[in-house]
Structures are given as C-alpha cells and as structure tokens.
Design a protein around this motif. Structure first.
Motif, mmCIF file in Angstrom:
data_model
loop_
_atom_site.group_PDB
_atom_site.id
_atom_site.type_symbol
_atom_site.label_atom_id
_atom_site.label_comp_id
_atom_site.label_asym_id
_atom_site.label_seq_id
_atom_site.Cartn_x
_atom_site.Cartn_y
_atom_site.Cartn_z
ATOM 1 N N ASN A 51 0.049 15.037 55.215
ATOM 2 C CA ASN A 51 1.271 14.383 54.754
ATOM 3 C C ASN A 51 2.031 15.414 53.907
ATOM 4 O OD1 ASN A 51 3.248 12.962 53.360
ATOM 5 N ND2 ASN A 51 2.007 11.089 53.266
ATOM 6 N N ASN B 222 5.055 15.507 52.763
ATOM 7 C CA ASN B 222 5.813 14.969 51.621
ATOM 8 C C ASN B 222 4.903 14.782 50.405
ATOM 9 O OD1 ASN B 222 8.424 14.768 52.808
ATOM 10 N ND2 ASN B 222 7.685 13.011 53.988
ATOM 11 N N LYS B 223 3.692 14.310 50.640
ATOM 12 C CA LYS B 223 2.734 14.134 49.551
ATOM 13 C C LYS B 223 2.313 15.493 48.973
ATOM 14 C CE LYS B 223 -1.288 11.311 48.479
ATOM 15 N NZ LYS B 223 -2.311 10.429 49.026
ATOM 16 N N TYR C 123 9.698 23.324 51.109
ATOM 17 C CA TYR C 123 9.682 22.388 52.227
ATOM 18 C C TYR C 123 11.072 21.806 52.408
ATOM 19 C CZ TYR C 123 8.218 18.478 55.203
ATOM 20 O OH TYR C 123 8.072 17.586 56.230
#
Length: 185
Positions: free
Chosen positions: A117, A119-120, A132
């Motif tokens: 993940n 985003n995490k 990112y």
C-alpha cells in the motif's frame, strides 16, 4: 519465507563498470579497427563499442577511461574487461599493467510477493527518503542511506534497486525495505 529462498526472485538487470584501462586511447583509430565500434564526435565525445563476446556495450574515451554496460554478472564483467584489454593490445594500444575498472552501479529487480500500500508507506515512513507522485509515475521512490541505494517500490510488491556496487548491498537493501514494510502492514 525461509532465508535460503528469500532472494529467489532477485535478478540482476544490468551492471555498469567504469574506470581507466590506459593512459590514452586513440578512439578514431579504434573505431576503424574494432568491428562494432562507432565514433560520432558531433553526438558524443567517446567511441561506442558493441562487443560481441560477451555481449556488452563499452564507451571508450581518449582519456583512457571506459564505461562498460549491459553486464549481467561478475564473471561477464571480468570476461569483458579481459576481452577489451586483449583487443586493445592486439591493435597496438598500450594498456595499464593494473587497469582500475570497478563496478559502479547495479540495477536489480526483486519481487517481494506481497501487495504494498504505497499511500500507507508515504504516510508512515520518513518524508525525506520518500517521493511518490502517482499522477506522474506509479512507483514510490525510496532513498536508503546505508547502503546508498535507491529503490522503486510498486504496489504489486516488485522493487527495482539501483546504485549498489555489489550484491551484498542489494540484499541489505531488500532486508531493510522488507523490515520497514512489515512494520507498517
């Protein structure tokens, strides 16, 4: 996963080596006598030599420096270095008694086998080490300080690692990333 199988998906994609093999190289002469060697000084200051055995590319510079690329393992590096030195000597070029050519970069791929993940990862890990921008590129860039390696992480669980000078540094980077990712799951 057992430690022995931990690096099964690790693959060397490219090795780059660079250094000096002679005090000077007559790249105009070499482009005329080495099959597959091209010189276009308007586009590039060195000669580009596509060696057939092993199948690697070399940049030859008048300063006596070379860059070798397209190498797939350490044996191929040694074979390519020996081959270029032999070819140069065969054509009357004096080479250094101890050429100073070393591996300067390795690009490797690795599949962790686990979804990431991204985003995490961005929210959890140090922001100085992470870049990112999914609108621009689907991978997350993670800069490791020690060893100095840049890793591209993809949500599929695949990594691309670059900047290492040996496989031990690649494996240390994989261990470090795997540990960091386990902490945020």
């Amino acid at each position: 996963m057992d430690v022995e199988g931990l690096y099964d998906s690790l693959k060397i994609e490219n090795i780059v080596a660079s250094g000096r093999i002679a005090e000077a190289l007559d790249i105009e002469y070499l482009s005329g006598v080495l099959d597959g060697c091209v010189l276009n000084k308007k586009k590039f200051p060195g000669a580009v030599y596509h060696m057939k055995t092993p199948e690697i590319a070399l940049l030859l510079f008048s300063s006596g420096k070379i860059v070798m690329t397209g190498i797939s393992n350490k044996d191929e590096f040694q074979e390519g270095l020996s081959a270029i030195i032999s070819q140069l000597q065969h054509h009357g070029i004096e080479t250094l008694a101890s050429p100073d050519v070393v591996i300067s970069n390795m690009v490797c791929s690795y599949d962790s086998g686990d979804f990431i993940n991204l985003n995490k990862v961005v929210l959890t890990l140090s922001h100085e080490s992470v870049e990112y921008e999914p609108e621009q590129f689907p991978g997350l860039v993670y800069r490791i300080d020690d060893p100095k390696v840049v890793a591209l992480l993809f949500s599929s669980g695949k990594f691309i690692l670059t900047g290492a000078k040996n496989l031990d540094d690649v494996k240390l980077s994989i261990d470090y990333l795997s540990d960091r990712l386990r902490q945020i799951r």
